[in-house]
Design a protein around this motif. Structure first.
Motif, PDB file in Angstrom:
ATOM      1  N   ASP A  32       1.249  -1.569  -0.061  1.00 18.58           N
ATOM      2  CA  ASP A  32       0.157   0.190   0.112  1.00 18.58           C
ATOM      3  C   ASP A  32       1.169   1.286   0.037  1.00 18.58           C
ATOM      4  O   ASP A  32       0.749   1.367   1.175  1.00 18.58           O
ATOM      5  CB  ASP A  32      -0.878   0.102   1.449  1.00 18.58           C
ATOM      6  N   ALA A  33       0.540   1.908  -0.883  1.00 19.69           N
ATOM      7  CA  ALA A  33       1.967   2.791  -1.220  1.00 19.69           C
ATOM      8  C   ALA A  33       1.526   4.265  -1.971  1.00 19.69           C
ATOM      9  O   ALA A  33       0.869   3.935  -3.667  1.00 19.69           O
ATOM     10  CB  ALA A  33       3.407   2.634  -1.715  1.00 19.69           C
ATOM     11  N   ARG A  57      -0.962   5.310  -6.897  1.00 15.84           N
ATOM     12  CA  ARG A  57      -1.796   4.465  -5.917  1.00 15.84           C
ATOM     13  C   ARG A  57      -1.351   3.215  -6.025  1.00 15.84           C
ATOM     14  O   ARG A  57      -1.953   2.614  -6.761  1.00 15.84           O
ATOM     15  CB  ARG A  57      -3.190   4.914  -4.601  1.00 15.84           C
ATOM     16  N   ILE A  58      -0.679   2.560  -5.114  1.00 18.10           N
ATOM     17  CA  ILE A  58       0.163   0.958  -5.383  1.00 18.10           C
ATOM     18  C   ILE A  58      -0.720   0.301  -4.668  1.00 18.10           C
ATOM     19  O   ILE A  58       0.070   0.375  -3.317  1.00 18.10           O
ATOM     20  CB  ILE A  58       0.908   0.703  -6.255  1.00 18.10           C
ATOM     21  N   GLN A  59      -1.819  -0.924  -4.698  1.00 18.79           N
ATOM     22  CA  GLN A  59      -2.471  -1.440  -3.370  1.00 18.79           C
ATOM     23  C   GLN A  59      -2.111  -2.708  -3.995  1.00 18.79           C
ATOM     24  O   GLN A  59      -2.416  -3.247  -4.847  1.00 18.79           O
ATOM     25  CB  GLN A  59      -3.473  -1.308  -2.831  1.00 18.79           C
ATOM     26  N   GLY A  60      -2.075  -3.814  -3.113  1.00 17.10           N
ATOM     27  CA  GLY A  60      -2.493  -4.841  -3.523  1.00 17.10           C
ATOM     28  C   GLY A  60      -1.494  -6.151  -2.539  1.00 17.10           C
ATOM     29  O   GLY A  60      -1.552  -5.728  -1.304  1.00 17.10           O
ATOM     30  N   ARG A  61      -0.889  -7.293  -2.952  1.00 17.74           N
ATOM     31  CA  ARG A  61      -0.380  -8.104  -1.953  1.00 17.74           C
ATOM     32  C   ARG A  61       0.678  -8.574  -3.185  1.00 17.74           C
ATOM     33  O   ARG A  61      -0.017  -8.801  -3.995  1.00 17.74           O
ATOM     34  CB  ARG A  61      -1.312  -9.705  -1.235  1.00 17.74           C
ATOM     35  N   ASP A  85       1.078 -17.850 -13.763  1.00 14.49           N
ATOM     36  CA  ASP A  85       0.039 -17.620 -14.073  1.00 14.49           C
ATOM     37  C   ASP A  85      -0.884 -16.949 -12.575  1.00 14.49           C
ATOM     38  O   ASP A  85      -1.919 -16.984 -12.923  1.00 14.49           O
ATOM     39  CB  ASP A  85      -0.552 -18.877 -14.278  1.00 14.49           C
ATOM     40  N   LEU A  86       0.023 -16.838 -11.853  1.00 12.55           N
ATOM     41  CA  LEU A  86      -1.079 -15.850 -10.532  1.00 12.55           C
ATOM     42  C   LEU A  86      -0.436 -14.323 -10.310  1.00 12.55           C
ATOM     43  O   LEU A  86       0.869 -13.494  -9.940  1.00 12.55           O
ATOM     44  CB  LEU A  86      -0.478 -17.014 -10.148  1.00 12.55           C
ATOM     45  N   GLN A  87      -0.172 -13.547 -11.626  1.00 10.76           N
ATOM     46  CA  GLN A  87      -0.242 -12.329 -11.982  1.00 10.76           C
ATOM     47  C   GLN A  87      -1.501 -11.772 -12.121  1.00 10.76           C
ATOM     48  O   GLN A  87      -1.680 -11.816 -13.449  1.00 10.76           O
ATOM     49  CB  GLN A  87       1.239 -12.443 -12.748  1.00 10.76           C
ATOM     50  N   TYR A  88      -2.058 -10.937 -11.123  1.00  6.80           N
ATOM     51  CA  TYR A  88      -3.065  -9.999 -11.431  1.00  6.80           C
ATOM     52  C   TYR A  88      -2.425  -8.906 -11.162  1.00  6.80           C
ATOM     53  O   TYR A  88      -2.691  -7.982  -9.992  1.00  6.80           O
ATOM     54  CB  TYR A  88      -4.075 -10.363 -10.760  1.00  6.80           C
ATOM     55  N   THR A  89      -3.200  -8.263 -12.252  1.00  2.00           N
ATOM     56  CA  THR A  89      -2.510  -6.883 -12.119  1.00  2.00           C
ATOM     57  C   THR A  89      -4.045  -5.366 -12.510  1.00  2.00           C
ATOM     58  O   THR A  89      -4.987  -6.070 -13.625  1.00  2.00           O
ATOM     59  CB  THR A  89      -1.414  -5.860 -12.880  1.00  2.00           C
ATOM     60  N   TYR A  90      -4.715  -4.385 -12.267  1.00  8.40           N
ATOM     61  CA  TYR A  90      -5.597  -3.910 -12.576  1.00  8.40           C
ATOM     62  C   TYR A  90      -5.517  -2.382 -12.242  1.00  8.40           C
ATOM     63  O   TYR A  90      -4.406  -1.665 -11.928  1.00  8.40           O
ATOM     64  CB  TYR A  90      -6.244  -3.965 -11.310  1.00  8.40           C
ATOM     65  N   TYR A 107       1.444 -12.282  -7.975  1.00  5.49           N
ATOM     66  CA  TYR A 107       0.750 -11.631  -6.800  1.00  5.49           C
ATOM     67  C   TYR A 107      -0.983 -11.156  -7.639  1.00  5.49           C
ATOM     68  O   TYR A 107      -1.089 -10.715  -8.895  1.00  5.49           O
ATOM     69  CB  TYR A 107       1.842  -9.542  -6.943  1.00  5.49           C
ATOM     70  N   VAL A 108      -1.020  -9.890  -7.190  1.00  5.87           N
ATOM     71  CA  VAL A 108      -2.109  -9.012  -7.017  1.00  5.87           C
ATOM     72  C   VAL A 108      -2.531  -7.783  -7.209  1.00  5.87           C
ATOM     73  O   VAL A 108      -2.085  -7.329  -5.747  1.00  5.87           O
ATOM     74  CB  VAL A 108      -3.663  -9.773  -6.216  1.00  5.87           C
ATOM     75  N   LEU A 109      -2.364  -6.873  -7.871  1.00  7.67           N
ATOM     76  CA  LEU A 109      -1.594  -5.354  -7.403  1.00  7.67           C
ATOM     77  C   LEU A 109      -2.847  -4.600  -8.229  1.00  7.67           C
ATOM     78  O   LEU A 109      -3.243  -4.774  -9.568  1.00  7.67           O
ATOM     79  CB  LEU A 109      -0.358  -5.161  -8.125  1.00  7.67           C
ATOM     80  N   PHE A 110      -3.071  -3.516  -7.496  1.00  5.24           N
ATOM     81  CA  PHE A 110      -4.222  -2.855  -7.880  1.00  5.24           C
ATOM     82  C   PHE A 110      -3.357  -1.183  -8.328  1.00  5.24           C
ATOM     83  O   PHE A 110      -2.927  -0.057  -7.129  1.00  5.24           O
ATOM     84  CB  PHE A 110      -5.226  -2.357  -7.646  1.00  5.24           C
TER      85      PHE A 110
END
Ligand code: ADP
Ligand code: MG
Length: 606
Positions: A224-225, A231-235, A247-252, A283-286
């Motif tokens: 969370d930065a 702004r970048i959030q996620g895990r 196959d486990l990389q989700y970006t938004y 990762y999952v990043l928004f």
């Protein structure tokens, strides 16, 4: 000879079919577009029904705002949208899409039925796209889009489809991509009339747990930065959670699922230090950014975006993820100890010998350039005070026979050393049970972080130590050339390598921090890395790799006997070293075996 042919306007239907080629690659593309629309309509529950992996039927039903009866035919028309009205709007869209061609494209290549009802209507209306027929239909407010026999009008495309199971998997991935970003929306998926998945509305953390598993949530760090306008959030998954495939990389971007190379690259760069090149982080990043700083409309299927300032985005992601990964210990095991500093007597005892060939200037010790690593606000740096070189400090710690200073009263998190196992592992005991440490991997990480700190602070050269007898070795012509052209870089790294005859090089000085390393092996490894990076633009990255290679040479070897105090000193160093729980190759450096797990092993109830 080619005869000129008349230029014609293409019929609308053909235009849509051509566009459909860009928008609709496979059933999953339709699923994505329809979910986009449902979310834009403010749906709180979306039901997806599939037959034959979506080829025979894709039905997406929502409880959103619905479409007014008079707008129904317009929804399927090309370049018809309710989402933008002007160019000004174009710069401020926060909806999922507004190209206004998705439904038209789909309707041109499949059998489409659209049923909808707004809150103000007494009953629904149903539009058969083929015939254009509209009839009344019973339904609650919301919209249902049914797409049957995809590609029936373009059989050539249908041939490109894979098995139903594969297409179903792609559809599910499309649902997952959306659902991860919308935890407050419930999703239900049916396939062949059977309930496949149901995700209730919940918190983001719960959604991540439901969709990606407990393993991902517990094996990832929160991000969370706010960096510049982003702004970048996620895990982000810790390196041990890495995978062979991406196959486990989700970006938004602004909650829109994207597959953006720039973002992926920025994130991967943050893992460079801790992950082997061919492993893929999870990762999952928004990313949230003002709509006018990003163009989401560049790609027909809207999966790629274009940022106004791509460097800024790349750097922000790199920094945010790197910071999240650096907080490496699980909360339970956060280091509680102050940095361990050896007694001052040792500081003097191990000052590197100075020789006339190495000027204080080169050591970075001139008064006007104080030892850069001594900056007080950097706990890591403070530990590697120069001239006491980091590795010497370590070497000395692990080599001396007298007991180290008594442990501080606080409970050390990695516990007290009990024994060494098979010359590879340190066994230690803490409040939670047994700790097993991979001795070489842990030490390698510590040496690497210290080298990096020493090296990066002001880019002073690494302190170097002349060898009593220069170590000569046979060198290839490439190595000879590299030693000459890269002599400055080598000096930066604390290495002095000179030609002493045809086909022969000699190491005259090596980094004081790596006094344990075999100078010839070290020199060869560094030369090899330098040759590999000769044309590399990424100097910083190359340096990190060089330092990592050097750390491996400097770390204690397997099968070296350590005394208990030496082992304790290593444990204390691990607690205070950033990222100490990951070795440079993304393997863990230590593991906890809890008392509960031990009890389990012995079937002992407590
Ligand atoms: P876009 O989404 O780019 O506007 P589409 O072709 O996907 O273009 O949809 C056209 C229009 O149909 C949308 O702008 C919207 O007004 C309407 N629409 C489509 N699906 C739905 C839905 N599920 N609920 C409400 N309106 C919808
Ligand atoms: Mg749309």
């Amino acid at each position: 000879m080619v005869q000129p042919r008349p230029i014609r306007d293409l019929p609308d239907e053909l235009i849509s079919q051509i566009a459909a080629g860009e928008v609709v690659e496979r059933p999953a593309s339709v699923v994505r577009e329809l979910i986009d629309n449902a979310l834009d309509a403010g749906a709180s529950h979306i039901v997806i029904r599939l037959m034959a992996g979506g080829v025979r039927l894709i039905s997406v039903e929502d409880d959103g705002a619905g479409i007014a009866a008079e707008d129904l035919p317009r929804a399927l028309r090309r370049h018809a949208t309710s989402k933008i009205a002007s160019l000004n709007d174009l710069e401020h869209v926060l909806t999922m899409g507004f190209r206004g061609e998705a439904l038209a494209a789909v309707a041109s290549i499949a059998d489409v039925t659209l049923t909808s009802r707004t809150a103000g209507m007494t009953h629904g209306q149903r539009l058969e796209a083929r015939s254009g027929e509209i009839s009344p239909a019973a339904r609650a407010p919301g919209t249902t889009m049914e797409v049957r026999e995809l590609f029936y009008a373009t059989p050539a495309r249908r041939k490109f489809l894979k098995s139903d199971a594969t297409e179903l998997a792609h559809c599910m991935e499309a649902v997952r991509r959306h659902a991860l970003a919308r935890p407050h929306v419930a999703f239900t998926v049916w396939s062949e009339g059977r309930l496949l998945h149901q995700w209730r509305a919940c918190t983001l953390e719960q959604r991540l747990r439901d969709m990606l598993g407990e393993e991902f949530v517990s094996g990832s760090r929160e991000v969370d930065a706010t960096i510049g306008p982003l702004r970048i959030q996620g895990r982000v998954g810790i390196p041990t959670l890495s995978r062979a495939k991406a196959d486990l990389q989700y970006t938004y971007v602004n909650d829109r699922p994207v597959k953006d190379r720039l973002i992926a690259h920025g994130v991967r760069a943050a893992y460079d230090d801790v992950l082997h090149g061919n492993r893929q982080p999870a990762y999952v990043l928004f990313v949230s950014i003002a709509p006018e700083r990003v163009d989401v409309n560049v790609h027909p299927a809207k999966v790629e975006v274009r940022f106004r300032d791509s460097r800024e985005v790349h750097q922000a992601l790199h920094r945010a993820v790197e910071a999240a990964l650096a907080t490496s210990m699980p909360p339970l095991l956060q280091p509680v100890l102050p940095p361990f500093l050896p007694p001052t007597a040792h500081l003097n005892a191990v000052e590197p010998p100075r020789s006339p060939t190495i000027s204080p200037q080169r050591l970075g010790l001139t008064p006007d350039r104080p030892p850069p690593a001594a900056a007080p606000h950097q706990p890591m740096a403070a530990r590697s005070v120069i001239p006491m070189s980091p590795m010497q400090q370590a070497t000395l710690l692990y080599a001396r026979e007298e007991p180290v200073a008594p442990l501080p009263v606080e409970k050390p998190t990695l516990g007290r050393a009990l024994a060494q196992l098979a010359g590879l592992y340190i066994l230690a005991e803490n409040d939670h049970g047994l700790i097993v440490v991979d001795m070489h991997a842990a030490h390698e990480r510590i040496v690497y972080e210290r080298l990096k700190t020493a090296f990066q602070s002001g880019h002073a050269p690494l302190p170097s130590q002349p060898l009593l007898i220069p170590a000569g070795f046979a060198a290839t012509p490439t190595e000879m050339a590299c030693a000459e052209t890269e002599s400055e870089t080598l000096q930066q790294l604390g290495l002095d390598i000179a030609a002493i005859g045809p086909g022969r090089l000699a190491v005259r000085a090596s980094p004081a921090a790596l006094s344990q390393a075999d100078p010839v092996a070290l020199a060869r490894s560094v030369l090899r890395d330098l040759i590999a990076h000769e044309s590399s633009q990424h100097i910083q990255r190359a340096h990190d790799e060089l330092l990592a290679g050097m750390a491996c040479h400097g770390a204690i070897r397997a099968h070296r006997h350590l005394t208990l105090p030496e082992m304790d000193a290593l444990l204390r160093d691990m607690e205070t070293t950033l990222r100490a729980d990951q070795c440079n190759h993304g393997r863990p450096t230590w593991r906890q075996l809890s008392l509960k797990e031990l009890d389990g092993l012995f079937m002992r109830g407590r």
